[in-house]
Scaffold this active site. Structure first.
Site, PDB file in Angstrom:
ATOM      1  N   GLY A 138     -22.394  13.161 -54.552  1.00  0.00           N
ATOM      2  CA  GLY A 138     -20.967  13.052 -54.803  1.00  0.00           C
ATOM      3  C   GLY A 138     -20.428  11.718 -54.309  1.00  0.00           C
ATOM      4  O   GLY A 138     -21.076  10.998 -53.539  1.00  0.00           O
ATOM      5  N   CYS A 139     -19.214  11.396 -54.739  1.00  0.00           N
ATOM      6  CA  CYS A 139     -18.633  10.098 -54.384  1.00  0.00           C
ATOM      7  C   CYS A 139     -18.299  10.014 -52.894  1.00  0.00           C
ATOM      8  O   CYS A 139     -18.713   9.063 -52.207  1.00  0.00           O
ATOM      9  CB  CYS A 139     -17.398   9.830 -55.233  1.00  0.00           C
ATOM     10  SG  CYS A 139     -16.190  11.178 -55.271  1.00  0.00           S
ATOM     11  N   TYR A 140     -17.571  11.004 -52.384  1.00  0.00           N
ATOM     12  CA  TYR A 140     -17.272  10.996 -50.949  1.00  0.00           C
ATOM     13  C   TYR A 140     -18.538  11.062 -50.090  1.00  0.00           C
ATOM     14  O   TYR A 140     -18.660  10.320 -49.105  1.00  0.00           O
ATOM     15  CB  TYR A 140     -16.359  12.170 -50.590  1.00  0.00           C
ATOM     16  CG  TYR A 140     -14.901  12.003 -50.935  1.00  0.00           C
ATOM     17  CD1 TYR A 140     -14.156  10.919 -50.470  1.00  0.00           C
ATOM     18  CD2 TYR A 140     -14.249  12.956 -51.712  1.00  0.00           C
ATOM     19  CE1 TYR A 140     -12.809  10.791 -50.775  1.00  0.00           C
ATOM     20  CE2 TYR A 140     -12.891  12.842 -52.018  1.00  0.00           C
ATOM     21  CZ  TYR A 140     -12.189  11.753 -51.549  1.00  0.00           C
ATOM     22  OH  TYR A 140     -10.846  11.621 -51.847  1.00  0.00           O
TER      23      TYR A 140
END
Length: 347
Positions: free
Chosen positions: A150-152
């Protein structure tokens, strides 16, 4: 060498559009076809006019036919969709890079709790490898099915990895304050993405409930099994792209900034997309916009013995499409940077 044929499922989302932008310049991957379950037979240029020079038509998702046509598929579909589609691709022998969250968590119960959806079959979760290439390169290289982070988690884990792996921080002290541009919410309209709601405004959301929390904790525990639950807060800020995570953790010993900076530069000396800033300087989101870079800045507060790590990425590139292509490069034994020599767009 002949170019490998790739397909993009979910080409109408922002992640899909970024895959098209970046893969269009790749010397070894050729976009053979793009797919959509909601806009079949529509010209891609009708969905994204900035791609008017491309003549793709969105095709129906047919795993059997796709396996005959292409070598590798990128699935940029929402969580809950990939869990049903990807097993069909895997069964047909396709190589898969999945950008959803459906195959990242090892626990079915955690997935149900945090995603509020039915989990993918454990058979396929166990077949996938977690694609944080900087730290799991060998796993990706030997795999045919990658769960893209995921991005985070990408920004957070790249920021924490050196000190957590070295067991230099107190395991119950990790706090992450994360901020994202609006493109992270996707292209679908909602009150959150309404101009009047986000312009000149800043919102905290999913407080203590963000689905990326267990993903971050799962990887941190692989590096140090004593890591305790983290505090992770996410905010929407009025910009289009970018993630900034400001990470706080208490050190176990009295480490100098020189020691910590050397640890980070040594840890990432063979990672072309991680740039550790000079001491006393800190990155901003615009300095990585449009690129696959993650920039890190570090400092230590001698009064509190707490370390602060600032990590910035473009959520659509290093946080999604760029990292997916990086993983595909490693999987196919190409150089990591292939097709990703894109400088940040500045200003």
């Amino acid at each position: 060498m002949s170019r490998l044929k790739v397909g993009i499922v979910g080409a109408t989302g922002y992640g899909g559009a970024e895959l098209i932008r970046l893969l269009s310049n790749h010397p070894y991957f050729h976009i053979y076809s793009v797919y959509s379950s909601s806009q079949e037979h529509v010209e891609l240029a009708e969905v994204y006019p900035h791609l008017a020079h491309l003549t793709y038509t969105l095709e129906q998702i047919d795993p059997v036919q796709m396996a005959k046509d292409i070598d590798l598929v990128f699935t940029a579909t929402p969580s809950g969709i990939s869990s049903k589609l990807v097993p069909q691709f895997v069964n047909e022998g396709l190589k898969v890079i999945d950008l959803s969250g459906d195959f990242r968590l090892n626990s079915e119960e955690l997935y149900k709790t945090w995603y509020k959806k039915e989990p993918a079959s454990q058979k396929y979760v166990q077949q996938s490898v977690y694609g944080l290439t900087e730290w799991f390169n060998e796993n990706v290289q030997s795999s045919t099915f990658v769960a893209n982070p995921g991005c985070y988690p990408t920004a957070t884990l790249l920021g924490l990895a050196p000190v957590v792996k070295a067991q230099m921080v107190k395991e119950d002290s990790i706090i992450i304050d994360a901020k994202s541009g609006l493109s992270g919410a996707g292209r679908a309209l909602s009150h959150v993405s309404h101009y009047a709601e986000i312009n000149e405004n800043m919102k905290i959301y999913k407080v203590n409930e963000h689905q990326h929390i267990p993903e971050i904790e799962q990887v941190l525990k692989q590096w140090n099994e004593n890591v305790q639950p983290i505090t992770f807060s996410t905010h929407l800020v009025p910009m289009t792209r970018g993630i900034m995570t400001t990470i706080y953790c208490t050190l176990k010993g009295s480490y100098t900034i020189d020691e910590l900076h050397n640890l980070y530069t040594n840890s990432y000396q063979s990672s072309p997309f991680v740039r550790v800033r000079k001491q006393g300087t800190f990155p901003s989101t615009k300095e990585v916009s449009g690129s696959n870079y993650c920039d890190l800045g570090l400092t230590v507060d001698a009064r509190t013995n707490r370390m602060t790590i600032v990590s910035v990425i473009d959520n659509l590139v290093k946080g999604a499409a760029g990292q997916a292509i990086q993983n595909a490069n490693v999987m196919m034994d190409f150089e990591q940077q292939t097709g990703l020599h894109v400088l940040p767009v500045y200003p």
